[in-house]
Design an enzyme around this catalytic site. Structure first.
Site, PDB file in Angstrom:
ATOM      1  N   LYS A 124       0.886  -1.235  -0.161  1.00  0.00           N
ATOM      2  CA  LYS A 124      -0.125  -0.082   0.128  1.00  0.00           C
ATOM      3  C   LYS A 124       0.991   1.185   0.076  1.00  0.00           C
ATOM      4  O   LYS A 124       2.192   1.288   0.470  1.00  0.00           O
ATOM      5  CB  LYS A 124      -0.629   0.108   1.133  1.00  0.00           C
ATOM      6  CG  LYS A 124      -0.225  -0.135   2.361  1.00  0.00           C
ATOM      7  CD  LYS A 124      -1.183  -0.205   3.689  1.00  0.00           C
ATOM      8  CE  LYS A 124      -0.579  -0.503   4.930  1.00  0.00           C
ATOM      9  NZ  LYS A 124      -1.461   0.000   6.159  1.00  0.00           N
ATOM     10  N   ARG A 129      -8.928  -0.403  16.027  1.00  0.00           N
ATOM     11  CA  ARG A 129      -8.965   0.223  14.871  1.00  0.00           C
ATOM     12  C   ARG A 129      -9.812  -0.277  14.116  1.00  0.00           C
ATOM     13  O   ARG A 129     -11.051  -0.749  14.378  1.00  0.00           O
ATOM     14  CB  ARG A 129      -7.275   0.263  14.306  1.00  0.00           C
ATOM     15  CG  ARG A 129      -6.997   1.234  13.444  1.00  0.00           C
ATOM     16  CD  ARG A 129      -5.527   1.334  12.888  1.00  0.00           C
ATOM     17  NE  ARG A 129      -5.297   0.198  12.166  1.00  0.00           N
ATOM     18  CZ  ARG A 129      -4.236  -0.261  11.316  1.00  0.00           C
ATOM     19  NH1 ARG A 129      -3.422   0.712  11.233  1.00  0.00           N
ATOM     20  NH2 ARG A 129      -4.216  -1.516  10.539  1.00  0.00           N
ATOM     21  N   TYR A 142      17.570  29.324   7.688  1.00  0.00           N
ATOM     22  CA  TYR A 142      16.560  29.866   8.272  1.00  0.00           C
ATOM     23  C   TYR A 142      16.401  29.782   9.752  1.00  0.00           C
ATOM     24  O   TYR A 142      16.978  28.953  10.484  1.00  0.00           O
ATOM     25  CB  TYR A 142      15.006  29.247   7.779  1.00  0.00           C
ATOM     26  CG  TYR A 142      14.650  29.337   6.559  1.00  0.00           C
ATOM     27  CD1 TYR A 142      14.500  30.720   5.942  1.00  0.00           C
ATOM     28  CD2 TYR A 142      14.540  28.378   5.821  1.00  0.00           C
ATOM     29  CE1 TYR A 142      14.138  30.782   4.684  1.00  0.00           C
ATOM     30  CE2 TYR A 142      14.218  28.559   4.233  1.00  0.00           C
ATOM     31  CZ  TYR A 142      13.830  29.673   3.799  1.00  0.00           C
ATOM     32  OH  TYR A 142      13.527  29.884   2.541  1.00  0.00           O
ATOM     33  N   MET A 188      13.166  23.606   2.343  1.00  0.00           N
ATOM     34  CA  MET A 188      12.208  22.875   1.363  1.00  0.00           C
ATOM     35  C   MET A 188      13.209  22.131   0.369  1.00  0.00           C
ATOM     36  O   MET A 188      13.075  20.839  -0.060  1.00  0.00           O
ATOM     37  CB  MET A 188      11.326  23.695   0.700  1.00  0.00           C
ATOM     38  CG  MET A 188      10.274  23.001   0.039  1.00  0.00           C
ATOM     39  SD  MET A 188       9.108  23.881  -1.033  1.00  0.00           S
ATOM     40  CE  MET A 188       8.270  24.874   0.208  1.00  0.00           C
TER      41      MET A 188
HETATM   42  C1  LIG Z   1      -4.035  -4.775   7.989  1.00  0.00           C
HETATM   43  C2  LIG Z   1      -2.536  -4.547   7.860  1.00  0.00           C
HETATM   44  N1  LIG Z   1      -1.812  -5.674   7.763  1.00  0.00           N
HETATM   45  C3  LIG Z   1      -0.266  -5.521   7.465  1.00  0.00           C
HETATM   46  C4  LIG Z   1       0.358  -4.177   7.579  1.00  0.00           C
HETATM   47  C5  LIG Z   1       1.797  -4.500   7.319  1.00  0.00           C
HETATM   48  O1  LIG Z   1       2.387  -4.101   8.588  1.00  0.00           O
HETATM   49  P1  LIG Z   1       3.919  -4.097   8.635  1.00  0.00           P
HETATM   50  O2  LIG Z   1       4.543  -2.932   7.804  1.00  0.00           O
HETATM   51  O3  LIG Z   1       3.944  -3.496  10.169  1.00  0.00           O
HETATM   52  O4  LIG Z   1       4.449  -5.153   8.440  1.00  0.00           O
HETATM   53  C6  LIG Z   1      -0.460  -3.453   7.761  1.00  0.00           C
HETATM   54  C7  LIG Z   1       0.476  -2.090   7.898  1.00  0.00           C
HETATM   55  O5  LIG Z   1       0.031  -1.128   8.469  1.00  0.00           O
HETATM   56  C8  LIG Z   1      -1.932  -3.443   7.913  1.00  0.00           C
HETATM   57  O6  LIG Z   1      -2.595  -2.216   8.027  1.00  0.00           O
END
Ligand SMILES: Cc1ncc(COP(=O)(O)O)c(C=O)c1O
Length: 361
Positions: free
Chosen positions: A39, A136, A256, A304
């Site tokens: 992701k 969560r 800065y 920046m």
């Molecule tokens: C549902 C879920 N599974 C797996 C992962 C992977 O976690 P990590 O990068 O700590 O291995 C994440 C990352 O946030 C996640 O949200």
């Protein structure tokens, strides 16, 4: 001939290190399949550089955040052989249509998501995402959600949950979450695949690898549990180029806010990387860069587009390259020094930074 030179703020990506990390995690996963978490543009590494390498290594399960990322990954991999899970599920009917069109597998948490999928006549599979104590994203009524899926003709492909404290092996919540998950599985989806562990979980609770593990950060080479290193290799090296060298007298101030004052005459290198590239401003007067076997202090505020380094008595010249994190300076160490985690460093890499695959080293 005009020689075109791009601004040297570069995230070098090492596919061989990614392969190494994947293979290492595969060994740790035992019989469990690996769902590679890619992701957020593969944690800032560039999905187009990361996903094909993992696919080539045999990875067939991928986790992204949402339908837009899922669609991008499907188009990139150009194959239906990869199963792409949407860890945040779907948000609207358009997402549901995209899930159908691109054969994506949402992880669902809410009845409304099942309704949206049903409205669009989704005939694919979903993961049930359950909360076991992190509070969560996750359903607290897995049974009801399962029944709703059955009625809507949606196949439940498996059940997953996420650990809050896996990077702290001794934390009591780990065992509590694992127990809660075990009970839920038994009651709700006794015959379906189950997935609990992220990277840190694979180190701290390997007995819970179950059917699918979901490593993210470990793939990119950050050790997920500080005192139990796996031998991972950093996939990203962030570098900048020296644009100017200047000699300044005692009492002169840098950057800065004039927050740095030279005690004695010194030499400064102005480097082409700033916070818009992802170098955290909190490294001002605190962090360092690596060059030719030495650590060079960051002096004054990170700007920046620029960062200044103390290069007094260092043989360095315009055009030389310095590393901010990668092989010589571990991203975890940089992160720790400013009270953050390497995830934020990687995902903070600016859109304008070139990501270049490096096949040596
Ligand atoms: C549902 C879920 N599974 C797996 C992962 C992977 O976690 P990590 O990068 O700590 O291995 C994440 C990352 O946030 C996640 O949200």
């Amino acid at each position: 001939m005009i020689h075109q030179m791009n601004r040297p703020a570069i995230a070098h990506i090492y596919p061989e290190h990614l392969r190494h990390n994947y293979r290492l995690l595969k060994q740790h996963a035992g019989k469990a399949d690996i769902m590679a978490i890619v992701k957020a543009n593969a944690y800032g590494h560039g999905i187009e550089l990361v996903a094909p390498v993992l696919f080539d290594e045999g990875c067939r399960l991928f986790g992204v955040t949402d339908a837009a990322e899922g669609r991008q990954l499907r188009l990139l991999l150009k194959t239906e052989k990869a199963e792409i899970t949407l860890l945040s599920g779907i948000f609207d009917r358009q997402d549901a249509r995209m899930a159908i069109d691109k054969h994506l597998t949402p992880a669902i948490t809410e009845p409304v998501q099942v309704e949206l999928l049903h409205m669009e006549n989704f005939r694919g599979s979903v993961w049930l995402k359950v909360d076991t104590g992190m509070n969560r994203l996750g359903t607290s009524d897995a049974k009801a959600l399962t029944r709703q899926c059955q009625k809507a003709g949606i196949k439940v492909r498996g059940i997953m949950s996420h650990l809050a404290c896996a990077d702290m092996p001794e934390h009591l919540l780990n065992k509590q979450q694992a127990n809660a998950f075990t009970i839920l599985r038994r009651e709700v989806t006794p015959n379906l695949p189950a997935s609990l562990l992220n990277s840190a979980g694979m180190v701290s609770m390997p007995e819970y690898c179950l059917d699918v593990v979901r490593p993210g950060i470990a793939l990119y080479g950050s050790e997920p549990v500080a005192d139990q290193p796996l031998g991972l290799k950093p996939v990203m090296q962030l570098t900048g180029g020296v644009m100017q060298i200047r000699d300044i007298p005692a009492g002169a101030q840098v950057s800065y806010g004039a927050t740095y004052t030279a005690d004695s005459s010194m030499r400064i290198a102005v480097v082409s990387t700033g916070y818009a590239d992802g170098l955290p401003r909190r490294l001002s007067n605190r962090g360092y860069a690596f060059f030719a076997g030495q650590k060079l202090d960051i002096v004054g505020r990170v700007c920046m587009d620029y960062t200044m380094l103390d290069v007094t008595d260092v043989e360095i010249k315009q055009g030389d390259t310095v590393e901010f994190w990668g092989t010589h300076i571990r991203a975890n160490d940089v992160a720790r020094s400013i009270d953050t985690i390497s995830y934020t460093l990687f995902t903070g890499i600016g859109a304008r930074v070139q990501r270049i695959a490096e096949y040596s080293g």
